[in-house]
Design a protein around this motif. Structure first.
Motif, short mmCIF file in Angstrom:
data_model
loop_
_atom_site.label_atom_id
_atom_site.label_comp_id
_atom_site.label_asym_id
_atom_site.label_seq_id
_atom_site.Cartn_x
_atom_site.Cartn_y
_atom_site.Cartn_z
N GLY A 1 0.79 -1.23 0.00
CA GLY A 1 0.00 0.00 0.00
C GLY A 1 0.82 1.27 0.00
N LYS A 2 2.10 1.17 -0.40
CA LYS A 2 2.96 2.35 -0.44
C LYS A 2 2.90 2.95 -1.84
N LEU B 1 -10.73 -0.70 -8.77
CA LEU B 1 -11.41 -1.64 -7.88
C LEU B 1 -11.28 -1.18 -6.43
N GLN B 2 -10.13 -0.65 -6.14
CA GLN B 2 -9.89 -0.19 -4.77
C GLN B 2 -10.85 0.95 -4.42
N GLN B 3 -11.01 1.88 -5.35
CA GLN B 3 -11.91 2.99 -5.07
C GLN B 3 -13.35 2.51 -4.90
N LYS B 4 -13.73 1.54 -5.72
CA LYS B 4 -15.10 1.02 -5.61
C LYS B 4 -15.27 0.28 -4.27
N ALA B 5 -14.24 -0.48 -3.91
CA ALA B 5 -14.32 -1.21 -2.64
C ALA B 5 -14.41 -0.24 -1.47
N VAL B 6 -13.66 0.84 -1.54
CA VAL B 6 -13.72 1.84 -0.46
C VAL B 6 -15.12 2.46 -0.38
N SER C 1 -3.87 1.02 1.38
CA SER C 1 -3.21 2.32 1.28
C SER C 1 -4.03 3.43 1.93
N ASN C 2 -4.98 3.06 2.80
CA ASN C 2 -5.87 4.05 3.40
C ASN C 2 -5.86 3.87 4.92
N PRO C 3 -5.01 4.60 5.61
CA PRO C 3 -4.88 4.40 7.07
C PRO C 3 -6.21 4.60 7.82
N ASP C 4 -6.98 5.63 7.43
CA ASP C 4 -8.26 5.86 8.11
C ASP C 4 -9.21 4.69 7.88
N GLY C 5 -9.24 4.26 6.65
CA GLY C 5 -10.09 3.11 6.32
C GLY C 5 -9.65 1.87 7.05
N GLN C 6 -8.33 1.75 7.19
CA GLN C 6 -7.82 0.58 7.91
C GLN C 6 -8.32 0.57 9.35
N GLU C 7 -8.34 1.72 10.00
CA GLU C 7 -8.82 1.80 11.38
C GLU C 7 -10.29 1.41 11.46
N LYS C 8 -11.07 1.95 10.53
CA LYS C 8 -12.49 1.62 10.52
C LYS C 8 -12.70 0.13 10.28
N LEU C 9 -11.96 -0.39 9.32
CA LEU C 9 -12.11 -1.81 9.01
C LEU C 9 -11.68 -2.67 10.19
N LYS C 10 -10.63 -2.23 10.86
CA LYS C 10 -10.17 -2.98 12.04
C LYS C 10 -11.26 -3.01 13.11
#
Lengths: 134, 614
Positions: B427-428, B462-467, B495-504
């Motif tokens: 995700g870099k 795909l990533q944008q749609k998934a988000v 590659s989306n730290p905020d999204g990662q927190e929400k998903l976590k």
């Protein structure tokens, strides 16, 4: 030669007399207990009504015959809270009784049967005014 | 050959007009021609024959000129000229044959073994026949003009010599008169000396008439001598100018690689100027070029020798090309032909080479040029294909260097792509961009680069749609759908730290829900529906929108109906402030299910309400 009639009392008479005496004693005892029961004039708590809406019974005084089921709490200043199984025989409904600290001298233990004079106070709580062991 | 190329290329940039004679010596003429370099480049315009002579390094095939470097094998102008030659038809038509025949006749007439003035004149006439052919390019006309100029100069010199002779006679006559009057003066002086001894009263005159006449004759003689000297100087200058012009023409022809014309002009020069020194005095790098590189002094003979050597070398080069091309050694063959073309572009051996023979070199040369271009623009796919074709075409083609360049570029590009792939997985995005840039810099047309870029950009869509889907499901509280599609969302949120927190957080919640479900199922399996209900009920309070929890709640509440009814009644009465009734119902529920946490908590909660200080 003619047989002479016996002059002794038949034993059945003794038994009957004994039974009558016992009945008399029991009846007397029952009457005495009834006459001497201070809660005999107090209405028994209608548990079903209480369960439906205790607040509607606030201010009333009832008699609860029941067995101490469990202790729910204790406060030195307020008193003790018990769960009492109201009624006798088949498992009855459990109702909470607040035994105020003024009655702390009375020991209440699980399984003991008591007759409680209770008043429905704020929140529909049954507060024991007096009690007597059955 | 290399040495000669070095010499020729160095000379080839010398404009002939840079040749200029020294001032004639006042005391007498000199036949030496001097080519003078500029004394100071900073103050005077640079002279090509000075410090700016192009130098050729045979080892690297690089020409250095004016601080710039060209590789003759990779020089666009030369390549273009060479390809034009390879594509041109052979010059074997009647006109060219006639021209070459004329040139040969001229050379035969000028042969030193049979050289006469008559043959020189015949050769001079043939020059005008040769000049009518296009192949000549007017060169013979220039030679003819130079010869005519030389002849004119010689005629002028003869006329001047006659005039000088007349002046010399006049001067000698005047000198004789002066000598005669000098004799009369001496006799008169003797007589006057004898008279003095008799009478010394008459004074002698200061200047006698004889002395005056003698002085006049001497002045006349001096005037004639001065005129004679001036005419002699003029004659020398005229001769020098004619010589310089002819030498300049020879140098120009040599620089133009018109070696046949150089030979004929050298022979003509020798006949026209057969007296005196024929050396060409040059200085600076040009002098070094003659003296050090060639080991010969700059003379007309040197030019003749160089031209003859060049003609022989071109003939051998063409023969070598034909031999090597027959043996399928096109790399060496093409090099030999290009070298021969560079030296003898106007030689008949080069001009008459058939186009079919030249096409072989053309094909190979085009492939070589395309290979150079492909390597320069880093099109290694094309370069690799060309290397294979050239290997098949020329068995002497050395593919080591181009193949090493291709393989190195491929390896480095693959390395950067691998790094880009790893960065994409991690995700870099910045690292992905940097690595892709480096991979593109190494091998811009790498097919794998295009594939990976497409994949990454497609993945981005795909990533944008998934988000977007994740945000929508999260707003709906549909954690279970997120959980069921967690792999997709994990990849999308890489590659989306905020999204990662929400998903976590979602995954942790779902872990809680799933644990409650598993616990409830275990209770149910043991025949404890009240416990199962409690498990899902507690989770449902936290996650009321979970479908599975609600479904299980419904199932287990029917199986533990009395317990659930007691508990819900207790909770309802508690919320209504019916502390006593509520506590009674909690007690009833606990009696149904002594392990009930809800009942226990309700009892404790209401007990604390009744007994605040307990």
């Amino acid at each position: 030669m003619p047989r002479r009639a016996s002059s002794k009392l038949h034993p059945s008479w003794f038994i009957a007399v004994a039974l009558l005496a016992a009945a008399a004693i029991a009846g007397g005892y029952f009457l005495m207990s009834k006459v001497n029961d201070p809660y005999r004039t107090i209405n028994a708590l209608d548990v079903l009504t209480y369960l439906e809406n205790a607040n509607s019974l606030r201010g009333n005084i009832y008699r609860v015959n029941g067995t101490v089921w469990n202790s729910l709490g204790w406060s030195p200043s307020v008193g003790r809270l018990f769960a009492v199984e109201a009624g006798a025989g088949k498992p009855g409904d459990l109702v909470p009784l607040l035994v105020p600290s003024a009655l702390n001298h009375v020991n209440l233990q699980k399984g003991q049967r008591f007759v409680f004079e209770v008043e429905v106070v704020e929140g529909g709580v049954l507060q024991v005014k007096s009690l007597r062991k059955e | 050959m290399k040495r000669f190329l070095c010499c020729l290329l160095a000379i080839s940039a010398m404009p002939v007009f840079a040749q200029k004679p020294d001032e004639p010596a006042r005391g007498g003429a000199t036949s030496t021609t001097i080519i003078t370099p500029p004394k100071s480049p900073s103050t005077a315009p640079s002279v090509p024959l000075g410090e700016e002579v192009p130098m050729y390094d045979p080892g690297s095939e690089v020409i250095s000129w004016g601080g710039k470097h060209w590789n003759i094998a990779n020089q666009r102008v030369f390549q273009a000229r060479f390809e034009k030659y390879l594509n041109a038809p052979e010059q074997t038509d009647a006109d060219n044959v006639e021209y070459q025949k004329t040139i040969r006749e001229i050379l035969d007439l000028l042969s030193p073994r049979t050289a006469t003035n008559v043959k020189l004149y015949q050769a001079y006439v043939l020059l005008f026949r040769a000049v009518v052919h296009d192949a000549d390019g007017g060169v013979c006309n220039a030679i003819a003009n130079a010869v005519a100029t030389a002849w004119q100069a010689q005629m002028n010199q003869n006329q001047l010599a006659l005039t000088v002779g007349e002046l010399k006679k006049a001067m000698q006559a005047e000198q004789s008169k002066a000598i005669m009057f000098a004799g009369h003066q001496e006799q008169q002086s003797s007589k006057q000396s004898a008279g003095k001894k008799g009478s010394s009263t008459v004074p002698a005159p200061v200047v006698s008439p004889n002395e005056m006449r003698q002085g006049f004759y001497l002045k006349e003689a001096a005037a004639f001598e001065a005129q004679m000297a001036a005419l002699t100087a003029k004659r020398e200058v005229s001769a020098l100018q004619a010589r310089v012009q002819f030498q300049a023409l020879m140098l120009q022809l040599f620089l133009q690689r018109r070696f046949q014309h150089v030979v004929m002009s050298c022979h003509m020069y020798r006949q026209l100027f057969n007296e005196g020194d024929s050396s060409i005095k040059v200085e600076g790098q040009t002098k070094e070029f003659f003296t050090k590189d060639l080991g010969m002094p700059p003379t007309v003979s040197t030019l003749l020798s160089l031209a003859s050597e060049a003609m022989r070398d071109v003939r051998e080069g063409v023969q070598a090309y034909l031999f090597l091309s027959d043996r399928n050694e096109m790399d060496s063959a093409t090099k030999r032909l290009s070298e021969s073309f560079l030296v003898g572009e106007y030689m008949p051996e080069i001009r008459t080479l058939s186009r079919d023979k030249k096409r072989l070199a053309l094909t190979y040369s085009q492939k070589a040029n395309r290979l150079v271009s492909a390597l320069s623009v880093k099109d290694y796919t094309q370069a690799e294909q060309l290397i294979k074709e050239m290997e098949a075409m020329a068995k002497d083609f050395d593919s080591t260097k181009p193949r090493a360049a291709v393989e190195t570029a491929k390896t480095v590009s693959a390395m950067h792509l691998a790094k880009a792939r790893n960065a994409a997985i991690a995700g870099k995005s910045q690292a992905v961009e940097d690595e892709l840039k480096q991979a593109a810099a190494v091998w811009p047309r790498n097919p794998s680069l295009l594939e990976m870029s497409g994949a990454i950009f497609g993945q981005s869509d795909l990533q944008q749609k998934a988000v977007a889907d994740f945000e929508q499901l999260l707003s709906q509280g549909n954690l279970r759908q997120i959980f069921n599609d967690k792999l997709r969302f994990i990849a999308a949120m890489a590659s989306n730290p905020d999204g990662q927190e929400k998903l976590k957080k979602v995954l942790e919640d779902m872990q809680t829900i799933e644990a409650a479900v598993a616990r409830a199922q275990e209770f149910a399996r043991r025949g404890d529906p009240a416990g199962a209900w409690e498990s899902v009920e507690r989770a449902a309070k936290q996650f009321p929108d979970d479908v599975k929890l609600n479904q299980l709640r419904g199932n287990y509440s029917s199986e533990a109906a009395s317990f659930v009814e007691s508990l819900r009644t207790a909770q309802r009465l508690e919320t209504q402030g019916q502390t006593g009734s509520g506590l009674a119902w909690y007690l009833k529920a606990q009696r149904h299910y002594p392990l009930s946490d809800f009942a226990k908590e309700g009892i404790e909660r209401l007990a604390r309400k009744i007994l605040p200080s307990s």
